[in-house]
Design an enzyme around this catalytic site. Sequence first.
Site: not given
Length: 167
Positions: A80-82, A118-119, A133
């Site tokens: 749901m992130c723009h 969120m970013e 990793d």
Amino acid sequence: MNKQTEEQLTHINPQGRARMVDVSEKKKTKREAVACASIYMKRNILERIERGDIHKGDVLSVAQVGGIMGAKKTADIIPMCHPIFMTGCDITFQMDYEKNKIDITATAKVVGETGIEMEALTAVTVAALTIYDMCKAIDKTMTISDIRLLRKIGGKSGEFNFEENKC
């Protein structure tokens, strides 16, 4: 439809299903978010990362680029992130030999109609995963934790500061 209060979830439509919030009526404002994460590892791995002695390359440089790339792709992986036009993103690393960990901090910025939290959270998560990793061949016991938003500035809800404004 009833006007939603701050306590209600904005990502839920009247039928109770997920939706992307409409931000078309919101004004563009300057926004900034700072997030952090920690990755715990064996002390000898921490030392090797600092010396640049990991055979895959400069771990922190690669993690820096990976984290920024992750931040740029947030809308592709969080439903749901723009999609937003970030105006800046930076990541820093702090080696903590007392606790055998690396603290990762990301700062993301935007001038837009919706937030950038969120970013910043995605940036620290991808940076931590990149470290994992690059070092997993020699330490599979690494643990990524403490992912959280430290600070947010801008937007309707104003400023937010986590109680302990550090990783």
